[in-house]
Design a protein around this motif. Structure first.
Motif, short mmCIF file in Angstrom:
data_model
loop_
_atom_site.label_atom_id
_atom_site.label_comp_id
_atom_site.label_asym_id
_atom_site.label_seq_id
_atom_site.Cartn_x
_atom_site.Cartn_y
_atom_site.Cartn_z
N PHE A 1 37.18 32.54 28.01
CA PHE A 1 36.69 31.95 29.44
C PHE A 1 38.61 31.05 29.50
CE2 PHE A 1 32.50 31.38 27.75
CZ PHE A 1 32.20 31.54 29.24
N ASN A 2 39.47 30.99 30.57
CA ASN A 2 40.60 30.64 31.17
C ASN A 2 40.76 30.06 31.70
OD1 ASN A 2 42.02 33.00 28.73
ND2 ASN A 2 41.50 34.30 30.09
N VAL A 3 41.20 28.74 31.85
CA VAL A 3 41.03 27.10 32.77
C VAL A 3 42.35 28.21 33.73
CG1 VAL A 3 41.94 25.10 33.19
CG2 VAL A 3 41.02 25.68 31.49
N VAL A 4 41.64 28.43 34.89
CA VAL A 4 42.81 28.56 36.23
C VAL A 4 43.16 27.41 36.78
CG1 VAL A 4 42.71 29.73 38.86
CG2 VAL A 4 41.74 30.51 36.82
N ALA A 5 42.61 26.20 37.09
CA ALA A 5 42.82 25.25 37.49
C ALA A 5 41.84 23.96 37.36
CB ALA A 5 42.38 25.16 39.41
N ARG A 6 42.32 22.52 37.22
CA ARG A 6 41.24 21.23 37.14
C ARG A 6 41.39 20.88 38.64
NH1 ARG A 6 40.66 21.57 31.71
NH2 ARG A 6 42.24 21.93 30.59
N ASP A 7 40.65 20.23 38.42
CA ASP A 7 39.76 19.12 39.42
C ASP A 7 40.12 20.10 40.54
OD1 ASP A 7 40.34 16.84 37.87
OD2 ASP A 7 43.03 17.08 37.67
N GLN A 8 38.61 20.50 40.61
CA GLN A 8 38.48 21.54 42.12
C GLN A 8 36.83 20.25 41.77
OE1 GLN A 8 40.36 24.39 42.89
NE2 GLN A 8 41.55 22.80 41.49
N PRO A 9 37.31 20.01 43.87
CA PRO A 9 36.27 20.02 44.20
C PRO A 9 35.42 19.78 44.47
CG PRO A 9 37.45 19.61 45.84
CD PRO A 9 38.41 20.05 44.90
N GLN A 10 35.07 21.35 44.66
CA GLN A 10 33.66 22.32 45.10
C GLN A 10 34.12 24.01 44.81
OE1 GLN A 10 33.78 21.78 49.06
NE2 GLN A 10 32.29 19.95 48.71
N MET A 11 32.86 24.21 44.26
CA MET A 11 32.96 26.10 44.22
C MET A 11 33.45 26.35 45.26
SD MET A 11 29.80 28.19 43.30
CE MET A 11 28.97 26.06 42.02
N GLU A 12 33.83 26.22 46.38
CA GLU A 12 34.07 27.12 46.92
C GLU A 12 35.89 27.01 46.78
OE1 GLU A 12 32.17 24.44 47.97
OE2 GLU A 12 31.41 25.62 49.91
N HIS A 13 36.42 25.80 46.12
CA HIS A 13 37.91 25.95 45.74
C HIS A 13 38.62 26.51 44.55
CE1 HIS A 13 38.74 22.25 48.94
NE2 HIS A 13 37.26 21.95 48.77
N ALA B 1 36.37 29.32 44.08
CA ALA B 1 36.20 30.65 44.49
C ALA B 1 37.96 31.14 44.96
CB ALA B 1 35.37 30.87 45.08
N ALA B 2 38.88 30.23 46.01
CA ALA B 2 39.65 29.80 46.53
C ALA B 2 40.80 30.51 45.72
CB ALA B 2 39.86 28.37 47.86
N ARG B 3 40.65 29.55 44.02
CA ARG B 3 42.00 29.60 43.05
C ARG B 3 41.47 30.96 42.26
NH1 ARG B 3 42.33 25.43 46.12
NH2 ARG B 3 43.70 27.53 46.58
N LEU B 4 40.16 31.94 42.31
CA LEU B 4 40.15 32.90 41.64
C LEU B 4 40.87 34.10 42.51
CD1 LEU B 4 36.80 31.74 40.16
CD2 LEU B 4 39.30 32.65 39.03
N GLU B 5 40.89 33.74 44.20
CA GLU B 5 41.23 35.19 45.04
C GLU B 5 42.36 34.53 44.93
OE1 GLU B 5 41.58 37.73 47.90
OE2 GLU B 5 40.20 37.50 46.24
N GLU B 6 43.71 33.76 44.66
CA GLU B 6 44.26 33.61 45.06
C GLU B 6 45.17 33.99 43.66
OE1 GLU B 6 47.55 29.71 46.01
OE2 GLU B 6 46.26 29.58 43.89
N MET B 7 44.63 34.06 42.47
CA MET B 7 45.38 34.88 41.16
C MET B 7 45.13 36.00 41.03
SD MET B 7 43.83 34.32 37.14
CE MET B 7 42.31 35.38 37.84
N ARG B 8 43.98 36.66 41.75
CA ARG B 8 44.09 38.34 41.84
C ARG B 8 44.83 38.45 42.82
NH1 ARG B 8 41.49 41.94 45.62
NH2 ARG B 8 41.79 40.51 46.67
#
Length: 146
Positions: free
Chosen positions: A47-59, A61-68
């Protein structure tokens, strides 16, 4: 009274142990993880940390899509990725985003992929940032006084 044969009892015990040892996603409030298979890890996943302080699951998912998309832009070939957010697993593929409680269990549709490839919240579950529904039904009118 029928007794369970010893072989069946042993098989049930093994199945129960396998179900109880299923990999669980970490429940760290607001932390978004990228999940990758890792045979060296105790549970087979890293489990690698992509982002912290994400208020919702949508955010998340957006960070993961951005990374992809960044990895694909650099010449990567991985079109499907897996992540996690607050105890749930997130699966991103060509159709959109699905979410599940386990790696192998049922998944429910979460975000759709629009014709241009962007992720979009389906109209039936669209919400603004604080989670309130966008369309609110007005209260019924007050009865007229006679």
């Amino acid at each position: 009274m029928r007794l369970i044969p010893p072989a069946a009892a042993a098989a049930l015990t093994v199945l129960a142990a396998a179900c109880s040892s299923a990999v669980e996603a970490p429940y760290d409030p607001g932390v978004c993880y990228y999940v990758v298979p890792d045979e060296a890890a105790e549970n087979g996943l890293r489990f690698n940390v992509v982002a912290r302080d994400q208020p919702q699951m949508e955010h998340c998912a957006a960070r993961l899509e951005e990374m992809r998309l960044r990895f694909v832009g650099l010449g990567g070939s991985n079109r499907e990725i897996m992540g996690s957010y607050q105890g749930k697993f997130i699966f991103i593929d060509a159709t959109g985003v699905k979410v599940g409680d386990t790696l192998t269990g049922g998944r429910y549709f979460f975000l759709a992929r629009a014709p241009g490839g962007q992720l979009a919240i389906p109209g039936a579950i669209q919400r603004d940032i604080d989670g309130r529904p966008i369309g609110v039904i007005a209260p019924p009118p007050e009865p007229a006084a006679n």
